[in-house]
Design a protein around this motif. Structure first.
Motif, short mmCIF file in Angstrom:
data_model
loop_
_atom_site.label_atom_id
_atom_site.label_comp_id
_atom_site.label_asym_id
_atom_site.label_seq_id
_atom_site.Cartn_x
_atom_site.Cartn_y
_atom_site.Cartn_z
N TYR A 337 0.81 -1.22 0.00
CA TYR A 337 0.00 0.00 0.00
C TYR A 337 0.85 1.28 0.00
CZ TYR A 337 -3.45 -3.48 1.29
OH TYR A 337 -4.24 -4.60 1.30
N GLY A 338 2.13 1.13 -0.16
CA GLY A 338 2.99 2.30 -0.18
C GLY A 338 3.12 2.97 1.16
N LEU A 339 2.78 2.26 2.22
CA LEU A 339 2.83 2.85 3.56
C LEU A 339 4.16 2.49 4.21
CD1 LEU A 339 0.00 2.96 6.14
CD2 LEU A 339 2.20 2.07 6.85
N SER A 340 4.80 3.46 4.80
CA SER A 340 6.07 3.22 5.49
C SER A 340 6.03 3.88 6.86
CB SER A 340 7.24 3.79 4.68
OG SER A 340 7.10 5.19 4.52
N CYS A 341 6.94 3.49 7.71
CA CYS A 341 7.03 4.08 9.04
C CYS A 341 7.94 5.30 8.99
CB CYS A 341 7.56 3.05 10.04
SG CYS A 341 7.29 3.57 11.76
N TRP A 342 7.67 6.27 9.85
CA TRP A 342 8.48 7.48 9.86
C TRP A 342 9.91 7.20 10.33
CZ3 TRP A 342 10.77 8.82 14.43
CH2 TRP A 342 10.23 8.27 15.61
N LYS A 343 10.09 6.10 11.09
CA LYS A 343 11.42 5.76 11.61
C LYS A 343 12.14 4.85 10.61
CE LYS A 343 13.89 3.90 15.60
NZ LYS A 343 13.80 3.27 16.94
N THR A 344 13.26 5.30 10.12
CA THR A 344 14.05 4.51 9.17
C THR A 344 14.44 3.17 9.80
OG1 THR A 344 14.94 6.54 8.23
CG2 THR A 344 16.09 4.49 7.69
N GLY A 345 14.16 2.08 9.09
CA GLY A 345 14.48 0.75 9.61
C GLY A 345 13.40 0.18 10.50
N GLY A 346 12.42 1.02 10.89
CA GLY A 346 11.30 0.54 11.69
C GLY A 346 11.56 0.52 13.19
N HIS A 347 10.55 0.11 13.93
CA HIS A 347 10.60 0.09 15.40
C HIS A 347 10.89 -1.30 15.97
CE1 HIS A 347 8.24 3.89 14.89
NE2 HIS A 347 8.90 4.24 15.98
N GLY A 348 10.95 -2.31 15.09
CA GLY A 348 11.15 -3.67 15.60
C GLY A 348 9.86 -4.20 16.20
N LYS A 349 9.99 -4.96 17.28
CA LYS A 349 8.82 -5.53 17.94
C LYS A 349 8.31 -4.59 19.03
CE LYS A 349 10.00 -10.38 17.06
NZ LYS A 349 10.23 -11.70 17.65
N LEU A 350 6.99 -4.41 19.07
CA LEU A 350 6.41 -3.53 20.09
C LEU A 350 4.93 -3.85 20.29
CD1 LEU A 350 6.29 0.09 18.53
CD2 LEU A 350 6.24 -2.01 17.24
N ILE A 356 1.48 3.19 20.09
CA ILE A 356 0.86 4.51 20.25
C ILE A 356 1.91 5.50 20.75
CG2 ILE A 356 -0.76 5.83 21.66
CD1 ILE A 356 -2.12 4.39 19.44
N ALA A 357 2.67 5.11 21.74
CA ALA A 357 3.67 6.00 22.32
C ALA A 357 4.70 6.43 21.29
CB ALA A 357 4.36 5.32 23.50
N HIS A 358 5.12 5.50 20.43
CA HIS A 358 6.15 5.80 19.42
C HIS A 358 5.55 6.13 18.05
CE1 HIS A 358 9.52 4.73 22.05
NE2 HIS A 358 8.74 3.75 22.52
N SER A 359 4.22 6.14 17.98
CA SER A 359 3.48 6.51 16.77
C SER A 359 3.94 5.68 15.56
CB SER A 359 3.66 8.00 16.48
OG SER A 359 2.62 8.47 15.64
N CYS A 360 3.92 4.37 15.71
CA CYS A 360 4.38 3.47 14.66
C CYS A 360 3.28 3.27 13.60
CB CYS A 360 4.78 2.12 15.25
SG CYS A 360 5.29 0.92 14.02
N ASN A 361 3.55 3.69 12.39
CA ASN A 361 2.58 3.57 11.30
C ASN A 361 2.28 2.11 10.95
OD1 ASN A 361 2.50 6.34 11.10
ND2 ASN A 361 3.81 6.45 9.29
N VAL A 362 3.34 1.32 10.88
CA VAL A 362 3.19 -0.08 10.46
C VAL A 362 2.35 -0.85 11.47
CG1 VAL A 362 4.40 -2.24 10.02
CG2 VAL A 362 5.30 -0.08 9.10
N ALA A 363 2.63 -0.67 12.76
CA ALA A 363 1.87 -1.38 13.80
C ALA A 363 0.40 -0.99 13.77
CB ALA A 363 2.47 -1.10 15.17
N LEU A 364 0.12 0.30 13.59
CA LEU A 364 -1.28 0.73 13.60
C LEU A 364 -2.02 0.29 12.34
CD1 LEU A 364 -2.81 2.23 15.84
CD2 LEU A 364 -0.32 2.31 16.10
#
Length: 588
Positions: A337-350, A356-364
């Motif tokens: 879907y062309g969606l990426s997380c704002w953090k390069t490389g991602g947040h890993g497991k959470l 919510i705290a780290h505003s992870c796009n992929v997790a949400l």
């Protein structure tokens, strides 16, 4: 033939005389016009000092409109004892400053060149004018409808002349003469929504009576004319706090956010709207109807970015679609879907709380797809999204009056069928694409988080009182309450918002004297994502919240320092500092 001619002549004459005498009798005895009064009015020159329109005050009775000043009223009367008619103008100009226009044929209130309001006279100026004893000059109490710095201008709104609307609303009154053809009516804000109730029914004027030579009539002189009606004008008491409103507006202006920003402050205890501010601002007496400055951005729906993630998390916890122990995997990208997380490389497991705290796009995005469209929409609706959330006055007999003029409902999807489209759903989950929310909705969405799942409807008007102080309408009894979330979901969201400030995207607020909690949002906007809206919605202080604050700064350069977080901090500090110093009074 001669007698007949005389008969008909006398008959016609008698009929004419009878008609004339009948008309005269009707004028004297039955006509709905006081001709004596009309004759006096013909030689009367007057200035309206208060048009009788209801005024607005804050929660403590401090005026938001209708500030009374002392002004110099100038009447075009002649003084037979003086040879130079311009002397009094020269004296006034020396004391008060040059007027915009010296109008010799109509009465006017003295104003400086370029001003649209009369000069507010000081005590010293009043004394000097009184000592000058100028004929046709009177110091009067004048009610300024709007006075600088125009607190809550977007909430109060403005009045303007609108003959078409006047005819639509007050056709009967216009015909009876109880409404003037030049009367101004509410054009925006509370001025518009409360128009039928607060419109002017009486007026206060100052008048002089002159003879044919323009000289004062002996025995009449200068007279104040005011209605003896003890009920009007009305006074509308709002839930706003004038001091807090001005403090927040000052913060917005000093922070350089005059181009485009909005702030909403709710009382965390009862949902009252304490502050509603919008920028850019405008002058209520010099409005460009074609412009946008007078529109209230605090109730306008815009792309919210990650603020929307709170609704997604709430839906997951409400419907139990994922266990609390579930770990999301974020490598920086999500599917096709062309969606990426704002953090390069991602947040890993959470966990979801951490997401919510780290505003992870992929997790949400993953969390959204665990829900059915109906589950998400149901929870979003309970939180006030996709609908108007502003205060409604239930007037009885099924009549409801929305108090916030032109409040927008926002969107989840641009069309119903998109709720079934996974691509649209994951974009909505992170507050992009068609998603729209207003700052007021963002603030209201936090209410159930602080009240164990109970949503308190925001309030704006406390009551409307007659001029004698008795209550005409009691609007705010207590905030309507409805269940929005379970107690458990509310507590989980509260923990997530606290974590967001302590270790997540709101870390810039972690060192505040008064601990805060909340959620940031960065929304990409424009055809080529060339601008960003910076949001922050939260509450302060954490342990015993007093204020819910939604702060938004629009149209920022991509990648710039988050202005929403900065504005939230300055607003919170201004409010809490004022509380600490005892600047706010109790509601008593």
């Amino acid at each position: 033939m001669q007698p007949k001619r005389i008969f008909w002549t006398l008959l016609i004459f008698a009929m004419v005389m009878t008609t004339w005498l009948g008309r005269l009798a009707w004028i004297q005895l039955a006509a709905p016009v006081d001709w004596t009064h009309a004759a006096v009015r013909q030689r009367e020159q007057s200035i309206v000092l208060h048009d009788g329109r209801g005024d607005f005050a804050d929660r403590y009775g401090e005026p938001l409109t209708g500030q009374v000043i002392h002004a110099a009223a100038v009447f075009p009367v002649r003084d037979a004892s003086r040879s130079d008619e311009l002397d009094r103008f020269e004296v006034l100009a020396e004391i008060l400053g040059e007027p915009a226009t010296v109008r010799g044929d109509v009465p006017f209130l003295w104003q400086r060149s370029g001003d649209v309001t009369p000069v507010a006279m000081t005590e010293e100026q009043r004394m000097l004018v009184e000592q000058a004893q100028l004929v046709g000059v009177q110091i009067v109490p004048y009610s300024l409808r709007y006075a600088a710095p125009f607190p809550a201008a977007h909430v109060i709104g403005f009045i303007s002349q609108h003959p078409q609307m006047l005819e639509t609303l007050y056709a009967d009154e216009l015909r009876k003469g109880t409404v003037r053809p030049d009367q101004k009516i509410g054009a925006s804000g509370l001025e518009r929504t409360l128009e039928p109730i607060i419109r002017g029914r009486t007026s206060e004027e100052i008048a002089v009576h002159v003879n044919g030579n323009g000289e004062l009539l002996k025995g009449l002189g200068v007279r104040m004319q005011a209605s003896a009606n003890p009920y009007y004008p009305l006074k509308v008491t709002t839930t706003l706090d004038r001091g807090q409103q001005l403090a927040v507006e000052r913060v917005m202006d000093e922070s350089g956010h005059t181009h485009s920003s909005a702030v909403v402050v709710l009382d965390a205890k009862d949902g009252d709207i304490r502050v509603m501010a919008s920028r850019p601002s405008y002058h209520p007496l010099q409005v460009n109807p074609a412009g946008e400055d007078w529109r209230n951005r605090a109730i306008a729906a815009e792309t919210p970015g990650s603020i929307m993630k709170l609704a997604v998390a709430a839906a997951v916890w409400e419907h139990g679609t994922l266990p609390d122990s579930h770990l999301f995997e974020c490598n920086g990208h999500f599917g096709a879907y062309g969606l990426s997380c704002w953090k390069t490389g991602g947040h890993g497991k959470l966990t979801l709380e951490e997401a919510i705290a780290h505003s992870c796009n992929v997790a949400l995005a993953q969390a959204m797809l665990s829900l059915t469209p109906q589950q998400f929409e149901e929870t979003a609706a309970k939180l006030g999204l996709g609908q108007q959330v502003g205060p409604v006055w239930e007037r009885g007999s099924g009549e409801s009056l929305r108090l916030l003029d032109h409040e927008q409902a926002g969107l989840l999807y641009a069309a119903p069928h998109l709720a079934e489209d996974e691509g649209a759903r994951v974009q909505t989950a992170i507050g992009q694409r068609d998603a729209r929310m207003s700052p007021l909705q963002a603030a209201v969405m936090l209410q159930p988080i602080l009240h164990d799942g109970k949503l308190l409807a925001p309030q704006l008007i406390k009551d409307i009182r007659y001029a004698n102080g008795t209550t005409a309408y009691r609007i705010k009894e207590e905030s309507p309450v409805r269940d929005a979330l379970s107690r458990q979901t509310a507590r989980q969201l509260r923990k997530a918002l606290e974590k967001a400030v302590n270790e997540g995207t709101g870390r810039a607020l972690a060192d505040m004297r008064w601990p805060a909690a909340g959620k940031s949002g960065t929304a990409q906007t424009g055809a080529h994502k060339e601008k960003e809206h910076h949001w922050f919605a939260g509450y302060v202080p954490v342990e015993q919240p007093r204020y819910i604050i939604a702060a938004v700064v629009y149209d920022q350069p991509p990648g710039s320092v988050h202005q929403g977080v900065r504005l939230f901090r300055k607003v919170a500090e201004a409010l809490m500092s004022a509380d600490e110093q005892g600047a706010n009074r109790s509601d008593g």
